[in-house]
Scaffold this active site. Structure first.
Site, PDB file in Angstrom:
ATOM      1  CB  SER A 125       1.718   1.440  -9.858  1.00 50.13           C
ATOM      2  OG  SER A 125       1.126   2.453  -9.079  1.00 50.13           O
ATOM      3  CD  GLU A 144       3.592  -1.686  -2.768  1.00 54.66           C
ATOM      4  OE1 GLU A 144       3.929  -0.718  -3.473  1.00 54.66           O
ATOM      5  OE2 GLU A 144       3.390  -2.823  -3.227  1.00 54.66           O
ATOM      6  CG  HIS A 160       4.266   1.988  -5.296  1.00 54.09           C
ATOM      7  ND1 HIS A 160       3.404   0.921  -5.338  1.00 54.09           N
ATOM      8  CD2 HIS A 160       3.944   2.772  -6.355  1.00 54.09           C
ATOM      9  CE1 HIS A 160       2.583   1.054  -6.367  1.00 54.09           C
ATOM     10  NE2 HIS A 160       2.906   2.169  -7.014  1.00 54.09           N
TER      11      HIS A 160
END
Length: 480
Positions: free
Chosen positions: A194, A311, A401
């Protein structure tokens, strides 16, 4: 010795002697300063060298965490937060096999940068424990960096991208000191997820940082850096809220807590599809000369890059998806300049998906997947592309995610991993991902075909396979 009463050992680095702890044959040295505390006269300044110390420095506990607020609401129930008070926030943590110290073995090194949207996160989270990598012959290092307003403000009189500059200073520290921990400074791979993936990509854009690494792994990392004017929108809105100018002197006169409170008020009620701007990298000749979505396509060093199938499901839980109607989809599509033909391509590639699910997929593909594939298609160096597709049963997260982190670290029984993946996550998947990361760190070969005209992708699932690029028609329509 048991983990309850670990033994201790000492090593010497350039700034002094460290006392670490041994747990099951793995040495841990935690909270090691790689830069001076960025407060007082050093607030909103470039990272400065750390001070030396006399005697032994206790390195058995993590250092203080960067100023931040914990995640709230549904995210707060899934993503852990840790707060450790203090100002010595620019620290490194090292895990290494106990039997390599002083042996001159020169093990490969993994340097980890955590995620958190550039305003949350810490290496002190249990999910980022490096024991499994050290157990498998890799010296593991995690690096802290300034977050939020402290690390990514755009202020008159202050350098840009201070959090990224912290990461660069941490990487320099690793290259300089890692031999004392049994690591080879010429075999460093940088890895992040990320915002941490964005940090990795940003470091590769800097010639000084790039020269220190052999390869990189970017997990679901945004790749775009923007003009300072755009990156500075969050700063200027905060300045207006605080009724101060957006200058270094004015922001330095405000406490970190007051900046966090202003940011909380600024972002209250925001959603992933609308609301307050977030922190972002700013293009800058000194600290970030080219946007990673452009610069990655020019680099020759080996890179692993990938995303997760769903995600968006971390940011848009089922109740939020249910509230997205036709008008919200139309407005989001207009803001992102996504034509109707692209929506039709997504409908074909995602049969049975709701309007909101298609929007979520398009938004996150635009942010994460499309830039990664563009870079992979243009890079002269070897690029290994993956997609994490295992679907968690927890809260309909699917392959959301951050879901892959517990598998990469092979720590599926930790509270962080259990909250995301549940108790029945497949061990065979963790075995495969962790081993692939180890292989790449050791050899710069990920173990599956590099991305080329065949567009081969390793798709991680209960049964991991190498497949043609999933949902290629939809992605190609988005990238036109």
């Amino acid at each position: 010795m048991s983990d309850t009463h670990p033994s201790t050992t000492t090593i010497s680095i350039s700034t002094g002697t460290l006392r670490g702890a041994e747990h099951g044959g793995i040495l841990r040295f935690l909270g090691i300063p790689f830069a001076a505390p960025p407060f007082g006269d050093l607030r909103f300044a470039r990272p400065a060298p750390p001070a030396s110390w006399e005697g032994e420095r206790d390195a058995t506990a993590f250092g203080p965490t960067a100023p931040q607020d914990p995640y709230s609401a549904a995210l707060g129930e899934l993503l852990d937060s840790v707060e450790i008070p203090g100002e010595d926030i620019l620290t490194a943590n090292v895990w290494t096999p106990a039997d390599v110290i002083g042996m001159g073995m020169g093990l490969p090194v993994m340097v980890w940068f955590h995620g958190g949207a550039l305003e949350r996160g810490t290496p002190a989270l249990d999910a980022y424990d490096g024991t499994t990598f050290a157990r498998d012959g890799v010296v593991f290092v995690s690096i802290a960096y300034r977050l939020g307003s402290e690390g990514f403000s755009v202020l008159e009189g202050a350098p840009l991208n201070l959090g990224l500059q912290d990461a660069a200073a941490g990487l320099e520290w690793v290259h300089r000191e890692i031999a004392a921990f049994g690591g080879d400074p010429d075999r460093i791979t940088i890895v992040g997820e990320s915002a941490g993936g964005a940090i990795v990509a940003g470091l590769l854009m800097r010639s000084d940082s790039r020269a220190l690494v052999r390869g990189a792994i970017i997990q679901s990392g945004p790749l775009e850096a923007v003009a300072p004017e755009k990156a500075g929108r969050v700063t200027h809105q905060l300045a207006q809220r605080l009724r101060i100018p957006a200058t270094r002197d004015a922001f330095a006169a405000v406490t970190p807590r007051a900046l966090l409170d202003a940011r909380a008020a600024q972002s209250a009620g925001s959603t992933p599809l609308s609301g307050a701007p977030g922190f972002a990298f700013a293009l800058d000749p000194e600290s970030l000369p080219v946007s990673p979505d452009v610069g990655l396509g020019r680099l020759t060093l080996p890179v692993v890059i990938g995303t997760n199938t769903d995600e968006y499901r971390l940011w848009l839980p089922p109740e939020a998806l249910a509230k997205i109607g036709r008008m919200q989809v139309f407005m989001a599509r207009a803001a992102l300049r996504i034509p109707r033909a692209t929506v039709a391509a997504y409908r074909r590639d995602l049969p049975g998906a709701t309007r909101a699910e298609i929007l979520g997929q398009m938004v996150t593909d635009r942010l994460l997947r499309a830039p990664a594939i563009r870079a992979a298609e243009t890079r002269p160096g070897r690029t290994y592309v993956y997609e994490f597709a295992w679907r968690s049963p927890v809260r309909e997260l699917g392959a959301a995610h951050a879901m892959e982190i517990g598998f990469v670290f092979h720590r599926g029984r930790t509270p962080d991993a259990l909250r995301m993946a549940g108790p029945d996550a497949p061990k065979v998947l963790a075995d495969r991902m962790h081993d692939d990361w180890i292989r790449f760190i050791e050899t710069q070969d990920a173990g599956w075909p590099p991305f080329d005209e065949s567009r081969t992708v390793r798709r991680y699932d209960t049964e991991t396979r190498d497949v043609p690029l999933p949902r290629a028609h939809a992605l190609d329509a988005l990238m036109r």
